[in-house]
Design a protein around this motif. Sequence first.
Motif, PDB file in Angstrom:
ATOM      1  N   PHE A 148       0.837  -1.208   0.000  1.00 42.92           N
ATOM      2  CA  PHE A 148       0.000   0.000   0.000  1.00 42.92           C
ATOM      3  C   PHE A 148       0.872   1.258   0.000  1.00 42.92           C
ATOM      4  N   THR A 149       1.993   1.187   0.719  1.00 45.75           N
ATOM      5  CA  THR A 149       2.925   2.325   0.740  1.00 45.75           C
ATOM      6  C   THR A 149       3.415   2.610  -0.682  1.00 45.75           C
ATOM      7  N   GLN A 150       3.707   1.531  -1.419  1.00 46.56           N
ATOM      8  CA  GLN A 150       4.138   1.711  -2.814  1.00 46.56           C
ATOM      9  C   GLN A 150       3.042   2.350  -3.652  1.00 46.56           C
ATOM     10  N   THR A 154       3.202   5.750  -5.776  1.00 49.55           N
ATOM     11  CA  THR A 154       2.859   5.752  -7.207  1.00 49.55           C
ATOM     12  C   THR A 154       1.803   6.813  -7.501  1.00 49.55           C
ATOM     13  N   GLU A 155       0.784   6.864  -6.639  1.00 50.74           N
ATOM     14  CA  GLU A 155      -0.299   7.824  -6.859  1.00 50.74           C
ATOM     15  C   GLU A 155       0.196   9.268  -6.677  1.00 50.74           C
ATOM     16  N   ALA A 156       1.113   9.468  -5.710  1.00 48.88           N
ATOM     17  CA  ALA A 156       1.675  10.820  -5.511  1.00 48.88           C
ATOM     18  C   ALA A 156       2.501  11.218  -6.743  1.00 48.88           C
ATOM     19  N   HIS A 195      -0.951  11.890 -17.332  1.00 49.31           N
ATOM     20  CA  HIS A 195      -1.249  11.394 -15.976  1.00 49.31           C
ATOM     21  C   HIS A 195      -2.580  11.907 -15.428  1.00 49.31           C
ATOM     22  N   LEU A 196      -3.074  13.004 -16.015  1.00 48.81           N
ATOM     23  CA  LEU A 196      -4.330  13.572 -15.500  1.00 48.81           C
ATOM     24  C   LEU A 196      -5.436  13.489 -16.554  1.00 48.81           C
ATOM     25  N   ASP A 197      -5.282  12.538 -17.460  1.00 52.98           N
ATOM     26  CA  ASP A 197      -6.267  12.363 -18.538  1.00 52.98           C
ATOM     27  C   ASP A 197      -7.326  11.343 -18.092  1.00 52.98           C
ATOM     28  N   GLU A 198      -8.591  11.762 -18.159  1.00 53.77           N
ATOM     29  CA  GLU A 198      -9.630  10.837 -17.658  1.00 53.77           C
ATOM     30  C   GLU A 198      -9.828   9.634 -18.579  1.00 53.77           C
ATOM     31  N   ASN A 199      -9.232   9.681 -19.775  1.00 46.19           N
ATOM     32  CA  ASN A 199      -9.301   8.478 -20.621  1.00 46.19           C
ATOM     33  C   ASN A 199      -8.392   7.375 -20.074  1.00 46.19           C
ATOM     34  N   HIS A 200      -7.417   7.783 -19.293  1.00 43.48           N
ATOM     35  CA  HIS A 200      -6.490   6.783 -18.723  1.00 43.48           C
ATOM     36  C   HIS A 200      -6.782   6.499 -17.256  1.00 43.48           C
ATOM     37  N   TYR A 201      -7.275   7.516 -16.550  1.00 44.39           N
ATOM     38  CA  TYR A 201      -7.500   7.361 -15.100  1.00 44.39           C
ATOM     39  C   TYR A 201      -8.877   7.897 -14.724  1.00 44.39           C
ATOM     40  N   ASP A 202      -9.685   7.070 -14.053  1.00 47.04           N
ATOM     41  CA  ASP A 202     -10.983   7.561 -13.577  1.00 47.04           C
ATOM     42  C   ASP A 202     -10.726   8.632 -12.516  1.00 47.04           C
ATOM     43  N   GLN A 206      -8.420  12.974  -8.318  1.00 47.15           N
ATOM     44  CA  GLN A 206      -8.674  12.444  -6.981  1.00 47.15           C
ATOM     45  C   GLN A 206      -7.510  11.546  -6.551  1.00 47.15           C
ATOM     46  N   PHE A 207      -7.018  11.776  -5.330  1.00 42.41           N
ATOM     47  CA  PHE A 207      -5.924  10.942  -4.818  1.00 42.41           C
ATOM     48  C   PHE A 207      -6.501   9.589  -4.421  1.00 42.41           C
ATOM     49  N   ASN A 208      -6.144   8.562  -5.195  1.00 45.97           N
ATOM     50  CA  ASN A 208      -6.749   7.251  -4.986  1.00 45.97           C
ATOM     51  C   ASN A 208      -5.681   6.163  -5.124  1.00 45.97           C
ATOM     52  N   PRO A 209      -4.916   5.905  -4.046  1.00 47.51           N
ATOM     53  CA  PRO A 209      -3.842   4.902  -4.140  1.00 47.51           C
ATOM     54  C   PRO A 209      -4.360   3.508  -4.451  1.00 47.51           C
ATOM     55  N   TRP A 210      -5.647   3.282  -4.152  1.00 48.19           N
ATOM     56  CA  TRP A 210      -6.220   1.942  -4.388  1.00 48.19           C
ATOM     57  C   TRP A 210      -6.311   1.630  -5.873  1.00 48.19           C
ATOM     58  N   ARG A 211      -6.251   2.655  -6.733  1.00 44.29           N
ATOM     59  CA  ARG A 211      -6.368   2.402  -8.177  1.00 44.29           C
ATOM     60  C   ARG A 211      -5.197   1.562  -8.692  1.00 44.29           C
TER      61      ARG A 211
END
Length: 284
Positions: A148-150, A154-156, A195-202, A206-211
């Motif tokens: 989870f730390t990783q 990654t999300e940061a 990295h901030l394109d909604e076609n690649h990331y929902d 939003q900071f979502n490390p679970w993705r």
Amino acid sequence: MEILKKQFQEFISGLMSLPTLSFFSYDMCRIFLLSNFQAKKRMVKIVHKIIQSKRDSSMSSMVPKDVVDVLLKDASELLTDDLIADNMIDMMIPGEDSVPVLMTLAIKYLSDCPAALHQLTEENLKLKRLKAQNGEPLIWSDYLSLPFTQNVITEALRMGNIIIGVMRKAMKDIEIKGYLIPKGWCFFAYFRSVHLDENHYDWPYQFNPWRWQEKDILSSYNFTPFGGGQRLCPGLDLARLETSIFLHHFVTNFRWVAEEDTIVNFPTVRMKKRMPVWVKRREE
Ligand code: HEM
């Protein structure tokens, strides 16, 4: 050290804004670049002094204590003082800028996301307790046992875009999505737009490390905070390792409250008010 830091900050803000200088007038660019190069020159002078004082002292015969000592011990005549000074300044960029910014952003995002902070803290406390129970010290590979730390790191990296992009030169005519980049042209690959394109990331903002659970980041062309190809950042693992160590000690030893602040992305990624953090030691 303070003088060196000031020159470094001037140098780095110029370096990072090179791709955006094309928006300004010729005279403005000249003034800006001149002060940037002068800052670099002053830094080289300071580093030269450090090298000279090390050469003058008897330390040269001792075990190397830092990178300058190692480079000074290099027998090759190719490693001139100028080259050593340049190497040291290159090392200052990730040492003083990229990795500390990544740590700061991680703290900012975690402060705004209690669920992620809770899970990260639990994961790290578990490792700390296990180590204490077995009477073992932390070893360098332990950070890999903290998935989870990783994911937080990654999300940061995805949201933060510490390095906003990279410059490349087209070695032949290239067509991308109907646009021609003629041979010899320079172009800037802008990571933020991917990295901030909604076609690649929902919900990209939003900071979502679970993705990142179950995702293979190595094979993704949509995630390139460390660049790619031949110029891939060689400090990639070190940056992750340092940030993991920092987060581990920070969340397992302290609680904190961060002051309200906003992230500024130009000319470099920074906290607007430097985000003061009130820290209290954890009681366990
Ligand atoms: C969060 C931390 C870091 C980020 C986001 C980052 C990002 C990058 C990126 C995007 C590049 C590619 C530049 C290009 O293609 O033009 C790069 C190159 C490089 N990085 Fe990092 N970096 C980080 C940490 C580090 C660390 C810790 C070191 C070493 C101590 C390091 C050393 C280098 C070097 C030497 C290059 C040049 C590689 C080459 O041109 O062949 N970086 N970095």
